[in-house]
Write an enzyme that holds these catalytic residues in place. Sequence first.
Site, mmCIF file in Angstrom:
data_model
loop_
_atom_site.group_PDB
_atom_site.id
_atom_site.type_symbol
_atom_site.label_atom_id
_atom_site.label_comp_id
_atom_site.label_asym_id
_atom_site.label_seq_id
_atom_site.Cartn_x
_atom_site.Cartn_y
_atom_site.Cartn_z
ATOM 1 N N LYS A 1 -79.539 -10.392 18.167
ATOM 2 C CA LYS A 1 -80.328 -11.293 18.993
ATOM 3 C C LYS A 1 -80.678 -12.577 18.240
ATOM 4 O O LYS A 1 -81.031 -12.530 17.062
ATOM 5 C CB LYS A 1 -81.610 -10.572 19.433
ATOM 6 C CG LYS A 1 -82.544 -11.408 20.281
ATOM 7 C CD LYS A 1 -83.593 -10.566 20.989
ATOM 8 C CE LYS A 1 -84.475 -9.791 20.045
ATOM 9 N NZ LYS A 1 -85.557 -9.087 20.774
ATOM 10 N N SER B 1 -85.445 -16.201 21.969
ATOM 11 C CA SER B 1 -85.342 -14.746 21.921
ATOM 12 C C SER B 1 -84.323 -14.325 22.972
ATOM 13 O O SER B 1 -84.658 -14.102 24.133
ATOM 14 C CB SER B 1 -86.708 -14.100 22.199
ATOM 15 O OG SER B 1 -86.605 -12.696 22.201
ATOM 16 N N HIS C 1 -87.985 -20.854 24.638
ATOM 17 C CA HIS C 1 -89.271 -20.486 25.233
ATOM 18 C C HIS C 1 -90.375 -21.415 24.740
ATOM 19 O O HIS C 1 -91.236 -21.021 23.946
ATOM 20 C CB HIS C 1 -89.611 -19.040 24.881
ATOM 21 C CG HIS C 1 -88.822 -18.021 25.640
ATOM 22 N ND1 HIS C 1 -89.066 -17.723 26.969
ATOM 23 C CD2 HIS C 1 -87.781 -17.244 25.263
ATOM 24 C CE1 HIS C 1 -88.216 -16.791 27.375
ATOM 25 N NE2 HIS C 1 -87.421 -16.486 26.366
ATOM 26 N N CYS D 1 -84.550 -19.906 29.753
ATOM 27 C CA CYS D 1 -83.902 -18.798 29.038
ATOM 28 C C CYS D 1 -82.861 -18.089 29.908
ATOM 29 O O CYS D 1 -81.854 -18.684 30.266
ATOM 30 C CB CYS D 1 -84.963 -17.838 28.497
ATOM 31 S SG CYS D 1 -84.312 -16.765 27.175
ATOM 32 N N GLU E 1 -92.911 -22.195 26.184
ATOM 33 C CA GLU E 1 -94.206 -21.710 26.683
ATOM 34 C C GLU E 1 -94.829 -20.616 25.829
ATOM 35 O O GLU E 1 -95.997 -20.244 26.037
ATOM 36 C CB GLU E 1 -94.040 -21.191 28.125
ATOM 37 C CG GLU E 1 -93.451 -19.791 28.270
ATOM 38 C CD GLU E 1 -91.930 -19.708 28.103
ATOM 39 O OE1 GLU E 1 -91.374 -18.624 28.334
ATOM 40 O OE2 GLU E 1 -91.308 -20.726 27.741
ATOM 41 N N ARG F 1 -93.028 -4.488 18.885
ATOM 42 C CA ARG F 1 -92.639 -3.583 19.965
ATOM 43 C C ARG F 1 -91.250 -3.012 19.705
ATOM 44 O O ARG F 1 -91.010 -1.807 19.879
ATOM 45 C CB ARG F 1 -92.656 -4.341 21.295
ATOM 46 C CG ARG F 1 -92.342 -3.467 22.514
ATOM 47 C CD ARG F 1 -92.118 -4.327 23.732
ATOM 48 N NE ARG F 1 -90.922 -5.160 23.594
ATOM 49 C CZ ARG F 1 -90.812 -6.399 24.043
ATOM 50 N NH1 ARG F 1 -91.819 -6.982 24.641
ATOM 51 N NH2 ARG F 1 -89.679 -7.067 23.873
#
Length: 305
Positions: free
Chosen positions: A163, A192, A235, A142, A237, A249
Amino acid sequence: MPICIPGDLPAQDVLSDENIFVMDAERALAQEIRPLEVGILNLMPNKIETEVQLLRLLSNTPLQINVDLIRIDSKAPKNTPEAHMRNFYHQFDEVAGKKYDGLIVTGAPLAKLAYEDVKYWDRMTEIMDWARRHVTSTLFLCWAAHAALYHFYGINRRLRQQKLFGVFNHQVEREHDPLMRGFDPVFFAPHSRYGEIPLADYRSVEELEVLASSAEAGAYAAASKDKRVVFVTGHPEYDPDTLAQEYFRDQKAGLNTAVPANYFPANDPSQCPLVTWRSHGSLLFTNWLNYYVYQATPYNLSDIA
């Protein structure tokens, strides 16, 4: 074969509960093999969560792996106890004389900062240059992938207004490259990020090969032709609920973040997320360890040049 980590690292309990074989250092010393030495430069604020995610993927291999957790500076992280950092992390200067079979550099929440404005940018460039001399293959994830492309090849990202957030489908571009071995022609992966680099910029560098890309997310996986530097912009992972946690969040913080694409059934955040990327994420790390690291690294680490 297992990954070897400190016996009291919090990740050990999580991985053991998932029936993942981990080994402490004392038992590892009794093994009459040469394990792989892998470093993880963890730039994420929640170190423990990222440790678990990466160690889970590294464990899915028959190779024994010794893992060093590395921090880039001595500043106390916001979301990780300093005692955890003291007990389990090495300062870079402590391992700078060592050579590694593989190195993973994580992303970082630095989306809107110019690279030169990142407080540890000088140290970051030092580590990237060090890795080219001391590591058989380095996997940048990333933000770190974009940072490495900028440092090594002068390719700068541009910032999106919104985003790139969600799970997107990707197409394998080089099916015979070992990193893509076993991949379906179309697969999914989470993203992200605000930064993006046009595919044409990757293709303009003779030394780089784009291995997988997406119409929506752009380049996903690219590598130098010598396989010593690997760039993954997503990502693989991530846990099933990582994007959900980030979304809620942001909502709590009053940010106008869109619902992550292709993630919640019917685009409804009250429903459990769809998980469509974990098998290919695991395969990516397994292929990297096997073909880019294990089958390329010298038996004597001192021979890495």
